[in-house]
Design an enzyme around this catalytic site. Structure first.
Site: not given
Length: 727
Positions: A189, A468, A538
Site C-alpha cells: 500500500w 473502492d 493512495d
C-alpha cells in the site's frame, strides 16, 4: 496471417503481422515449438519440428498444457481429482476448430475484437478417455498486434464427478534461451508499481496473491526477458492475467535450462466441483511479444487494453479534470463546504467534483455504516440530489464514492443480515478497517447492492463513481454454499463481482466508473473491462508518484492511471514539493486535484488555472498517445517520459529532477518515437522558447536539458511537426 494448419505434420502456425507462435502435436500432446518474431510459413517446416531424445519421456517435452503424474515432473498447468481420489489424467489431442474473430468468455471479462477480421481463434480439443475430462485450449491471434490471448475450458463429459484442483490460463515452455530474467511489479500500500527484475536460475520464481484480490504486493503480470533486454532493445515475452482475484505466476527452470512459465487462478485454497455435463472457464492470459524491448511490449499492451479491453462511452472520450474532497475534508464536511470547493473549481476550469467517503449512514469515521447506502441528512440536509444540483449549477458534474463490497459491523445492514458477510461458522470474523467483506457469491447480496446504488443513480445526477475496496478477503467461506463447494468461494466472489459490474455499468452507461482498492490494490485488466480507469495509489506525493506511475505503465495505459495534485506537506510522507512539480507529475495521467481549493493563494490559483488550461490542450495526446519511457526513477535522480501521437506529428516530453545537483554536467535527453525525416518546432514550457530541431537530431543527439538549482524541478517540452516547406 491468422491460423495456418499443416495436418500432415500436426503443426499449427499462429501468425500476425510481426509475430509467430507455433504448436505441434507430438505423440498426441500439444507441444510448444516457437514464439517470437514473424516467420514466413513454408510448405516444409520439418526443421522446426520437435524431436525429443529417445527415452526422455514427457519430462523433456515442451508442452502447451502439461499434466502431472505420467512422466512430467515439472509444474503442471492443471490437475483434476476423480471420485475415487486419484489425481491422474492424461489429455490427448482430439481435434481442432478455427473461428473468425474472438468469442466472449461467459461470465468473465476479456479482450474483444470489434470485427471478425481483426483476429482468428484456434480451439485445440484435448480429452482424457478414462475420466471423461475434456479441455479446450483457446488461442486468439490478432492480425495487426503482437498478441496471443490464451485460456482453457474444462468440461466433464464423463459419468462421475471431477474436482478441479488447478487450472491455469496459460503455460509456455521456453527452450533454447539461456540467462532469462523475470520482470514483475511488486510493492505495498502506497508503494505500488515497483519494477523488480530477477535472474531465473534452476528452480522456481513465483509471485502470487492469496488475498482474494490482485493485491498491492504483486500485480497479475510478469515478463520473461533476455538478460540483455532493455527499454528499447531485446526480446520480451509479457503475460497479463485478466482477473481480479487471487492469482499465481511462476517460472520454473529445469535441469536442462528450459523455462516453464504458467499464469492463472491461484491453486492455493482453490477447488471446483465439476459435475457431469458442467464446464469451467479459466480467465484469459494476454501474451505479448516484443523484439524491441520492454517499451514496445508496453505500448502493445497500452493500445490493446485502451481500445479492446476498456468499453463503453468513456473508452474513446477524453476524461474530465476532477477535484476530490477526501484530502481536503476527510469526514468533516457539510453541503456548503462541498459546494464552496466546487465553485472555486469552476473558476479554475475544473470539470467534475467528487464527493468521497462520509456522505452516508452515520459515517463520521471509518468504523461504521458501510452497507447503509443512504445519505446522512445531518451533513446533507437537502440530500444528495440537492448538493449534486448545486454543484451542477456551479458548472461541474457530480461524482460519488462507494465501497459496495464491504459491510461495517456497526451498520443497520449488518444488524439485519449478520450472515451476509464472508465467514466460517464458529470462527472469529477478522476485521480490517473495522469492516468485513460482503458475500458476493450470494445473489440476494448482489441484488441489495444493485438496488441501493441504482436508486441513487436514478434520482441523483451522478456522472462519475469511485468504486473502492479497502481490504482483502479473510475467513473465506459462504453460508450459501455446501461443504463440498466451500473452496470455490473466492473465485465465486470474483464471478459475482463481475456479474454485478456488468449489470450496473450496462444499466448506467453515462457514468464514468473508476476502480479503487486503497489505491492500486486491484489495478488489473479484469477491472478495466468494467471501469476504464483506476485510482493508482493512495500515495499522492509527487516524488513517490514518479515511480508508481512509471512502473504501472509497464503494462497499463496512461488513460487508466488516475493521478492527482494534493496539498503540501503531503499527507502520506510529509514532503514539500512545488505546485508546478506536482502538476507536471499528475498531468502524466488522468489529471485531477485532491485538496481544498478554497485555501489556495491568488498566486496558486493562477498556477492551477494554467495547469488546467494546459491539460485540456494535451489530454488527448496524454490519454491516447504512445508512451515512451526515457529515464527511469528507479535508476537515478531523474525521470523522463514522452507521449507521441499516432502519426508522429505531435509529442510532449516531461522531465523531472528530484534533488538539485551542484556543478551539474551538461545534459541532453534522447527522445524516441519521432519521425527522423521531420522537423519539429520545440516549445519549452519553462523558458517559453521555441526552436526547430530535426527528429533525427532529437532522437540521436538529444534535447539540451538544464534544471534550476532547486530540488523538485520539472520541465516540459511540446513538439509539433512542421509541414514540408515550412520553416
Amino acid at each position: 496471417m491468422g491460423v495456418i494448419v499443416q495436418e500432415q505434420t500436426g503443426l499449427f502456425h499462429l501468425q500476425s503481422s510481426d509475430m509467430s507462435y507455433l504448436i505441434q502435436i507430438v505423440d498426441g500432446y500439444p507441444a510448444h515449438v516457437y514464439w517470437g518474431g514473424r516467420l514466413k510459413h513454408r510448405e516444409s517446416m520439418a526443421d522446426l519440428l520437435i524431436h525429443t531424445p529417445a527415452g526422455a519421456g514427457l519430462d523433456r517435452l515442451p508442452q502447451e498444457y502439461p499434466q502431472y503424474g505420467s512422466g512430467d515432473f515439472r509444474n503442471p498447468a492443471y490437475q483434476v481429482e476423480l471420485e475415487d481420489g486419484t489425481r491422474i489424467t492424461e489429455l490427448k489431442y482430439d481435434g481442432y476448430r478455427i473461428l473468425k474473430g474472438k468469442p466472449p468468455l461467459t461470465g468473465l471479462p476479456a479482450v474483444y475484437a470489434e470485427d471478425a477480421s481483426e483476429a482468428d481463434t484456434l480451439e485445440l480439443i484435448l480429452k482424457d478417455a478414462y475420466s471423461g475430462l475434456k479441455v479446450v485450449l483457446l488461442y486468439t491471434v490478432f492480425a495487426d498486434r503482437n498478441v496471443i490471448v490464451r485460456s482453457a475450458r474444462l468440461a466433464n463429459e464423463g459419468k462421475g464427478g471431477l474436482r478441479i484442483r488447478r487450472a491455469l490460463s496459460a503455460s509456455v515452455d521456453v527452450t533454447g534461451k539461456q540467462d532469462m530474467e523475470m520482470v514483475y511489479l511488486s510493492g505495498a500500500w502506497a508503494r505500488e508499481g515497483n519494477i523488480t527484475r530477477r535472474p531465473l536460475i534452476q528452480g522456481e520464481t513465483r509471485i502470487d496473491s492469496k488475498r482474494g484480490m490482485s493485491s498491492h504486493q504483486f500485480n497479475p503480470f510478469a515478463a520473461l526477458v533476455a538478460k540483455e533486454t532493455t527499454e528499447c532493445h531485446g526480446e520480451a515475452f509479457g503475460f497479463s492475467l485478466v482477473y481480479s482475484g487471487s492469482f499465481e505466476a511462476e517460472a520454473e527452470v529445469d535441469s536442462f535450462g528450459s523455462t516453464r512459465f504458467g499464469i492463472g487462478i491461484n491453486s492455493f485454497d482453490f477447488a471446483w466441483l465439476l459435475s457431469p455435463g458442467e464446464s469451467f472457464q479459466t480467465p484469459e492470459a494476454v501474451m505479448v511479444y516484443s523484439g524491441q524491448g520492454l517499451g514496445d511490449m508496453s505500448r502493445t499492451y497500452h493500445r490493446l487494453y485502451r481500445t479492446r479491453l476498456c468499453r463503453g462511452k468513456y473508452r474513446d472520450e477524453e476524461r474530465p479534470i476532477l477535484v476530490n474532497n477526501w484530502e481536503a475534508t476527510y469526514f468533516n464536511f457539510d453541503a456548503d463546504k462541498l459546494v464552496a470547493i466546487a465553485e472555486e473549481g469552476s473558476k479554475l476550469g475544473i470539470e467534475l467534483f467528487v464527493l468521497d467517503d462520509g456522505w452516508f449512514g452515520k459515517r463520521d469515521a471509518d468504523n461504521s455504516s458501510l452497507g447503509d447506502w443512504y445519505e446522512d441528512r445531518r451533513k446533507l440536509p437537502g440530500g444528495l440530489a440537492d448538493v449534486a444540483e448545486r454543484i451542477n449549477r456551479s458548472g461541474l458534474k457530480f461524482g460519488l464514492w462507494f465501497e459496495p463490497e464491504m459491510i461495517s459491523p456497526d451498520s443497520e445492514l449488518y444488524r439485519k443480515h449478520p450472515d451476509w458477510c464472508l465467514h466460517v461458522p464458529g470462527r472469529r470474523r477478522t476485521e480490517a478497517r473495522w469492516q468485513l467483506v460482503l458475500d458476493y457469491t450470494r445473489q440476494e447480496v448482489r441484488d441489495y447492492i444493485y438496488d441501493s446504488l441504482s436508486a441513487i443513480f436514478s434520482s441523483v445526477p451522478v456522472a462519475y463513481v469511485k468504486w473502492d475496496m479497502n481490504r482483502g478477503l479473510t475467513e473465506i467461506g459462504s453460508a450459501d454454499l455446501p461443504p463440498e463447494r466451500q473452496a470455490e468461494t473466492a473465485h465465486r466472489y470474483v464471478l459475482g463481482l463481475y456479474e454485478l459490474l456488468e449489470r450496473i455499468t450496462t444499466d448506467f452507461p453515462h457514468i464514468l466508473f473508476e476502480s479503487c482498492s486503497s489505491g492500486g490494490g486491484r489495478f488489473d485488466p479484469g477491472m478495466l473491462y468494467y471501469m476504464p480507469q483506476t485510482w493508482t495509489s493512495d500515495n499522492t506525493d509527487a516524488v513517490e508518484r514518479l515511480k508508481i506511475q512509471y512502473g504501472t505503465s509497464l503494462v497499463y495505459p496512461v488513460s487508466a492511471i488516475g493521478a492527482h495534485v494534493s496539498a503540501v506537506p503531503n499527507h502520506q510522507v510529509g514532503r514539500m514539493t512545488p505546485l508546478d512539480f506536482r502538476g507536471d507529475v499528475a498531468m502524466s495521467g488522468n489529471f485531477g486535484y485532491e485538496l481544498d481549493l478554497t485555501k489556495f493563494t491568488d498566486e496558486e490559483k493562477e498556477t492551477v488555472k494554467h495547469q488546467v488550461a494546459f491539460y485540456k490542450q494535451i489530454r488527448g495526446l496524454v490519454q491516447k498517445g504512445d508512451l515512451y519511457r526515457l529515464k527511469s526513477p528507479f535508476e537515478g535522480n531523474e525521470s523522463a517520459w514522452m507521449f507521441v501521437s499516432e502519426d508522429k506529428g505531435e509529442a510532449l516530453v516531461f522531465c523531472f529532477q528530484v534533488m538539485a545537483v551542484p556543478n551539474a554536467p551538461r545534459r541532453t535527453l534522447r527522445l524516441a518515437g519521432l519521425d527522423p525525416e521531420l522537423e519539429y518546432e520545440v516549445q519549452s514550457g519553462h523558458r517559453g522558447e521555441r526552436s526547430i530541431i530535426g527528429g533525427d537530431r532529437l532522437m540521436n543527439m538529444g534535447l539540451p536539458l538544464a534544471y534550476e538549482q532547486k530540488d523538485y524541478e520539472s520541465r516540459w517540452f511540446r513538439l509539433q511537426a512542421l509541414k514540408p516547406g515550412k520553416d
